[in-house]
Design a protein around this motif. Structure first.
Motif, PDB file in Angstrom:
ATOM      1  N   TYR A 133      27.347  53.814  83.056  1.00  0.00           N
ATOM      2  CA  TYR A 133      26.045  53.459  82.201  1.00  0.00           C
ATOM      3  C   TYR A 133      26.408  52.136  81.676  1.00  0.00           C
ATOM      4  O   TYR A 133      27.456  51.554  82.179  1.00  0.00           O
ATOM      5  CB  TYR A 133      25.899  54.381  81.103  1.00  0.00           C
ATOM      6  CG  TYR A 133      25.479  55.935  81.559  1.00  0.00           C
ATOM      7  CD1 TYR A 133      24.133  56.188  82.022  1.00  0.00           C
ATOM      8  CD2 TYR A 133      26.378  56.645  81.531  1.00  0.00           C
ATOM      9  CE1 TYR A 133      23.823  57.614  82.276  1.00  0.00           C
ATOM     10  CE2 TYR A 133      26.171  58.107  82.091  1.00  0.00           C
ATOM     11  CZ  TYR A 133      24.855  58.581  82.199  1.00  0.00           C
ATOM     12  OH  TYR A 133      24.378  59.849  82.542  1.00  0.00           O
ATOM     13  N   GLY A 134      25.464  51.537  80.861  1.00  0.00           N
ATOM     14  CA  GLY A 134      25.902  50.515  80.129  1.00  0.00           C
ATOM     15  C   GLY A 134      24.721  49.195  80.542  1.00  0.00           C
ATOM     16  O   GLY A 134      24.039  49.179  81.468  1.00  0.00           O
ATOM     17  N   ASN A 135      25.062  47.987  79.778  1.00  0.00           N
ATOM     18  CA  ASN A 135      24.349  46.717  79.983  1.00  0.00           C
ATOM     19  C   ASN A 135      24.509  46.269  81.294  1.00  0.00           C
ATOM     20  O   ASN A 135      25.584  46.149  81.637  1.00  0.00           O
ATOM     21  CB  ASN A 135      24.681  45.948  78.951  1.00  0.00           C
ATOM     22  CG  ASN A 135      23.854  44.764  79.042  1.00  0.00           C
ATOM     23  OD1 ASN A 135      24.175  43.614  79.552  1.00  0.00           O
ATOM     24  ND2 ASN A 135      22.771  44.616  78.149  1.00  0.00           N
ATOM     25  N   MET A 136      23.486  46.008  82.060  1.00  0.00           N
ATOM     26  CA  MET A 136      23.655  45.491  83.479  1.00  0.00           C
ATOM     27  C   MET A 136      24.265  44.204  83.525  1.00  0.00           C
ATOM     28  O   MET A 136      25.232  43.985  84.289  1.00  0.00           O
ATOM     29  CB  MET A 136      22.275  45.373  84.065  1.00  0.00           C
ATOM     30  CG  MET A 136      22.320  44.836  85.561  1.00  0.00           C
ATOM     31  SD  MET A 136      23.451  45.585  86.628  1.00  0.00           S
ATOM     32  CE  MET A 136      22.295  47.078  87.088  1.00  0.00           C
ATOM     33  N   GLY A 137      24.275  43.190  82.568  1.00  0.00           N
ATOM     34  CA  GLY A 137      24.868  42.120  82.448  1.00  0.00           C
ATOM     35  C   GLY A 137      26.312  42.145  82.378  1.00  0.00           C
ATOM     36  O   GLY A 137      27.054  41.212  83.061  1.00  0.00           O
ATOM     37  N   GLU A 138      26.841  43.054  81.407  1.00  0.00           N
ATOM     38  CA  GLU A 138      28.283  43.342  81.434  1.00  0.00           C
ATOM     39  C   GLU A 138      28.656  44.062  82.521  1.00  0.00           C
ATOM     40  O   GLU A 138      29.969  43.910  82.852  1.00  0.00           O
ATOM     41  CB  GLU A 138      28.311  44.407  80.276  1.00  0.00           C
ATOM     42  CG  GLU A 138      27.848  43.602  78.674  1.00  0.00           C
ATOM     43  CD  GLU A 138      27.799  44.597  77.608  1.00  0.00           C
ATOM     44  OE1 GLU A 138      28.271  45.928  77.820  1.00  0.00           O
ATOM     45  OE2 GLU A 138      27.761  44.084  76.567  1.00  0.00           O
ATOM     46  N   VAL A 139      28.032  44.988  83.295  1.00  0.00           N
ATOM     47  CA  VAL A 139      28.569  45.424  84.525  1.00  0.00           C
ATOM     48  C   VAL A 139      28.836  44.456  85.526  1.00  0.00           C
ATOM     49  O   VAL A 139      29.684  44.486  86.147  1.00  0.00           O
ATOM     50  CB  VAL A 139      27.559  46.605  84.978  1.00  0.00           C
ATOM     51  CG1 VAL A 139      28.112  47.057  86.398  1.00  0.00           C
ATOM     52  CG2 VAL A 139      27.646  47.845  84.131  1.00  0.00           C
ATOM     53  N   LEU A 140      27.731  43.330  85.544  1.00  0.00           N
ATOM     54  CA  LEU A 140      27.844  42.441  86.560  1.00  0.00           C
ATOM     55  C   LEU A 140      28.961  41.549  86.280  1.00  0.00           C
ATOM     56  O   LEU A 140      29.514  40.948  87.319  1.00  0.00           O
ATOM     57  CB  LEU A 140      26.466  41.710  86.625  1.00  0.00           C
ATOM     58  CG  LEU A 140      25.309  42.242  87.241  1.00  0.00           C
ATOM     59  CD1 LEU A 140      24.159  41.368  87.224  1.00  0.00           C
ATOM     60  CD2 LEU A 140      25.415  42.590  88.916  1.00  0.00           C
ATOM     61  N   ASP A 141      29.500  41.345  85.147  1.00  0.00           N
ATOM     62  CA  ASP A 141      30.655  40.378  84.857  1.00  0.00           C
ATOM     63  C   ASP A 141      31.830  40.983  85.711  1.00  0.00           C
ATOM     64  O   ASP A 141      32.653  39.815  86.013  1.00  0.00           O
ATOM     65  CB  ASP A 141      30.964  40.741  83.380  1.00  0.00           C
ATOM     66  CG  ASP A 141      30.067  39.874  82.382  1.00  0.00           C
ATOM     67  OD1 ASP A 141      29.493  39.165  82.859  1.00  0.00           O
ATOM     68  OD2 ASP A 141      30.118  40.002  81.145  1.00  0.00           O
ATOM     69  N   GLY A 142      31.978  42.131  86.224  1.00  0.00           N
ATOM     70  CA  GLY A 142      33.190  42.558  87.041  1.00  0.00           C
ATOM     71  C   GLY A 142      32.638  43.002  88.487  1.00  0.00           C
ATOM     72  O   GLY A 142      33.309  43.578  89.039  1.00  0.00           O
ATOM     73  N   GLY A 156      21.513  35.003  83.459  1.00  0.00           N
ATOM     74  CA  GLY A 156      22.207  34.490  82.763  1.00  0.00           C
ATOM     75  C   GLY A 156      23.666  35.019  83.120  1.00  0.00           C
ATOM     76  O   GLY A 156      24.079  35.648  83.984  1.00  0.00           O
ATOM     77  N   GLY A 157      24.522  34.658  82.265  1.00  0.00           N
ATOM     78  CA  GLY A 157      25.839  35.333  82.321  1.00  0.00           C
ATOM     79  C   GLY A 157      26.762  34.117  83.373  1.00  0.00           C
ATOM     80  O   GLY A 157      26.054  33.414  83.806  1.00  0.00           O
ATOM     81  N   ALA A 158      28.049  34.523  83.158  1.00  0.00           N
ATOM     82  CA  ALA A 158      29.148  33.731  84.141  1.00  0.00           C
ATOM     83  C   ALA A 158      28.839  33.871  85.447  1.00  0.00           C
ATOM     84  O   ALA A 158      28.820  34.619  86.011  1.00  0.00           O
ATOM     85  CB  ALA A 158      30.486  33.983  83.423  1.00  0.00           C
ATOM     86  N   PRO A 159      29.136  32.471  86.165  1.00  0.00           N
ATOM     87  CA  PRO A 159      28.915  32.430  87.641  1.00  0.00           C
ATOM     88  C   PRO A 159      30.215  33.351  88.102  1.00  0.00           C
ATOM     89  O   PRO A 159      31.162  33.662  87.408  1.00  0.00           O
ATOM     90  CB  PRO A 159      29.136  30.813  87.987  1.00  0.00           C
ATOM     91  CG  PRO A 159      28.894  30.349  86.484  1.00  0.00           C
ATOM     92  CD  PRO A 159      29.130  31.060  85.519  1.00  0.00           C
ATOM     93  N   TYR A 160      29.814  33.673  89.350  1.00  0.00           N
ATOM     94  CA  TYR A 160      30.620  34.724  90.047  1.00  0.00           C
ATOM     95  C   TYR A 160      31.829  34.025  90.454  1.00  0.00           C
ATOM     96  O   TYR A 160      32.110  32.977  90.830  1.00  0.00           O
ATOM     97  CB  TYR A 160      30.109  35.216  91.184  1.00  0.00           C
ATOM     98  CG  TYR A 160      31.138  36.128  92.167  1.00  0.00           C
ATOM     99  CD1 TYR A 160      31.765  37.377  91.904  1.00  0.00           C
ATOM    100  CD2 TYR A 160      31.322  35.543  93.421  1.00  0.00           C
ATOM    101  CE1 TYR A 160      32.402  38.089  92.556  1.00  0.00           C
ATOM    102  CE2 TYR A 160      32.247  36.343  94.060  1.00  0.00           C
ATOM    103  CZ  TYR A 160      32.971  37.615  93.792  1.00  0.00           C
ATOM    104  OH  TYR A 160      33.481  38.156  94.567  1.00  0.00           O
ATOM    105  N   GLU A 161      33.109  34.946  90.061  1.00  0.00           N
ATOM    106  CA  GLU A 161      34.364  34.403  90.629  1.00  0.00           C
ATOM    107  C   GLU A 161      35.054  35.391  91.494  1.00  0.00           C
ATOM    108  O   GLU A 161      35.194  36.477  91.010  1.00  0.00           O
ATOM    109  CB  GLU A 161      35.494  34.380  89.348  1.00  0.00           C
ATOM    110  CG  GLU A 161      35.123  32.807  88.382  1.00  0.00           C
ATOM    111  CD  GLU A 161      35.806  32.729  87.501  1.00  0.00           C
ATOM    112  OE1 GLU A 161      36.826  33.171  87.350  1.00  0.00           O
ATOM    113  OE2 GLU A 161      35.672  31.816  86.706  1.00  0.00           O
ATOM    114  N   PRO A 162      35.480  35.362  92.676  1.00  0.00           N
ATOM    115  CA  PRO A 162      36.093  36.196  93.373  1.00  0.00           C
ATOM    116  C   PRO A 162      37.227  37.156  92.800  1.00  0.00           C
ATOM    117  O   PRO A 162      37.925  36.625  91.892  1.00  0.00           O
ATOM    118  CB  PRO A 162      36.747  35.432  94.540  1.00  0.00           C
ATOM    119  CG  PRO A 162      36.006  34.211  94.764  1.00  0.00           C
ATOM    120  CD  PRO A 162      35.793  33.866  93.177  1.00  0.00           C
ATOM    121  N   ALA A 163      37.476  38.383  93.211  1.00  0.00           N
ATOM    122  CA  ALA A 163      38.147  39.337  92.535  1.00  0.00           C
ATOM    123  C   ALA A 163      39.530  38.644  92.295  1.00  0.00           C
ATOM    124  O   ALA A 163      40.164  38.877  91.264  1.00  0.00           O
ATOM    125  CB  ALA A 163      38.209  40.755  93.578  1.00  0.00           C
ATOM    126  N   GLY A 164      40.228  38.314  93.533  1.00  0.00           N
ATOM    127  CA  GLY A 164      41.522  37.710  93.330  1.00  0.00           C
ATOM    128  C   GLY A 164      42.500  38.979  93.232  1.00  0.00           C
ATOM    129  O   GLY A 164      42.398  39.809  94.064  1.00  0.00           O
TER     130      GLY A 164
END
Length: 465
Positions: A254-263, A167-175
């Motif tokens: 450390y941290g939740n993988m989903g939150e790390v993937l957000d960025g 799940g999580g938000a689709p990827y958006e390039p860094a900009g």
């Protein structure tokens, strides 16, 4: 108003707790969740559970025998077994001993927390007997049925779903923000100190080569904690050995993988399930080939994915894209694209594949519910007046040497009944005594983990083992 269903999840590590609790949420959306942690070397700490971020209405630590006593005493509609195969088999035989004839009993569900690349037959046959054996993809479902049918066992419990944490938000390039590279490490892959040090040094070198990028070393656990697999060579300690230390734009997190993937703009790993989470969100993902493509590493699972790459290629600017047809077979494409993607090599496969690239965000799959079939099966079983006794493939007839040993490790007799003394009576026991026992357990675990991470490597090095 209908009464909320009662669900119990028994898990033996942090990642399996995450899988089990989220699977329960997908299978029985409106439920009361009771969590049980199987006492053992990988029992998660409070910090690890907090990082997972999935909470239960009640959570307690138990042995296998104590859990069986709990589900006999308490009425649960569904029991999710998020365990290694041997523990699953022990619970199934224990449950069969509790309900040897058709009866109103819980629905037993099990499966795998991620990529299944080793011990396929062994692990599957140890899970046989559950009412539902969940497969995380069409590819896995086909393999699971083939194993069961190959030994003449009923394969009807195998049910295709998807990883519950996709799940999580689709990827958006860094900009304008810094380009972020995440190296998702694994506790036991690779297992040698030299190989782990090499991968860490390459991540640090990538950070030095690209000072405009931020390189994060995503860790699974802190020293002294254990996860699903033993970690004898923690990256935290290897980082201390790097001459000059890690560069300023490279750090351990450390941290939740989903939150790390957000960025995250590029996910790098050897064979972590994090790659599937990343690919599901269309984040560029690299499966490292520096150490070869080998079954022992698990990266052979990603053959055909389009993601195999080395640090040299990543240093040169490669951003791998997942192959849509491969992704569809692995259950990580959003449902809209996945449901209509032709099989590899079929006429017209290329056009839907290209279209899938542009619709690979989770929102695109909203119309497809990967858990619909499993939820319908579970609901039908829960509604039944009586369910037949569980019937695992392994019995004293099919595995007279193997099965008793598995059950004995969990203090169960060969017929699945609890051995005398397996459940410690707590009536009349003082709070001080319970706390003392808990502290003794923690001290013993600490000594064991110290032995694994500190003493064992020294012994092997001195003995040239």
């Amino acid at each position: 108003m209908p009464e909320r269903k009662r669900v119990a999840v028994l898990a033996d590590s942090d990642t399996r707790w995450k899988w089990g609790a989220l699977t329960a949420r997908r299978l029985v959306p409106d439920h009361q969740l009771t969590g049980y942690l199987l006492r053992g070397r990988a029992t998660p700490t409070a910090r690890q559970l907090g990082e997972v971020g999935v909470r239960a209405d009640r959570l307690s630590e138990v042995t296998c025998a104590e859990f069986l006593a709990e589900i006999e005493r308490e009425h649960y509609d569904v029991v999710v077994l998020a365990l290694v195969g041997g523990a699953v088999q022990a619970v199934l035989h224990g449950a069969r001993a509790l309900w040897p004839k058709p009866a109103k009993r819980p629905v037993f569900v099990t499966g795998y927390v991620g990529v299944v690349y080793e011990k396929l037959a062994d692990g599957l046959l140890l899970r046989h007997g559950a009412d539902l054996v969940l497969a995380n993809s069409r590819h896995d479902a086909d393999r699971f049925r083939a194993v069961y049918e190959g030994v003449g066992a009923d394969a009807g419990a195998v049910t295709e779903t998807a990883l519950p944490f996709l799940g999580g938000a689709p990827y958006e390039p860094a900009g304008s923000r810094a380009h972020t590279v995440v190296f998702a490490v694994q506790p036991s892959v690779p297992d040698s100190r030299a190989d782990r040090a090499y991968l860490l040094e390459r991540a640090a070198a990538h950070a030095r080569l690209h000072p405009d990028r931020e390189v994060l070393i995503k860790l699974r656990s802190k020293p002294g904690e254990h996860t699903t697999h033993l970690e004898e060579q923690p990256y935290q300690r290897l980082a201390e050995k790097i001459p000059g230390g890690l560069p300023a734009n490279c750090r351990l997190v450390y941290g939740n993988m989903g939150e790390v993937l957000d960025g995250t703009d590029l996910l790098v790993t050897v064979s972590s399930t994090a790659a599937l989470e990343s690919l599901h969100r269309s984040i560029p993902t690299a499966i490292l080939t520096d150490l070869g493509i080998r079954e022992a590493l698990g990266n052979h699972h990603f053959l055909g994915s389009g993601c195999l790459a080395s640090w040299d290629q990543l240093d040169s600017g490669l951003l791998p894209e997942g192959d849509p047809v491969w992704l569809a077979a692995q259950g990580v494409l959003p449902g809209g694209a996945r449901a209509h993607a032709p099989a590899a090599g079929a006429p017209g496969a290329a056009e839907p594949a290209r279209a899938a690239r542009t619709s690979a965000g989770p929102a695109a799959g909203a119309a497809h519910d990967a858990y619909a079939l499993a939820r319908a099966k579970a609901a039908g079983l829960v509604a039944a007046t009586r369910l037949p006794a569980l019937a695992p493939y392994y019995t004293l007839t099919t595995a007279p040497r193997y099965l008793p040993g598995i059950l004995a490790r969990h203090h169960l007799a060969p017929d699945g009944t609890r051995l005398p003394g397996a459940v410690r009576p707590t009536a009349g026991e003082s709070r001080l005594r319970r706390r003392l026992r808990a502290h003794l357990r923690e001290a013993a675990r600490g000594a064991y983990r110290h032995g694994v991470q500190r003493v064992a490597p020294v012994i092997r090095r001195l003995g040239e083992l």
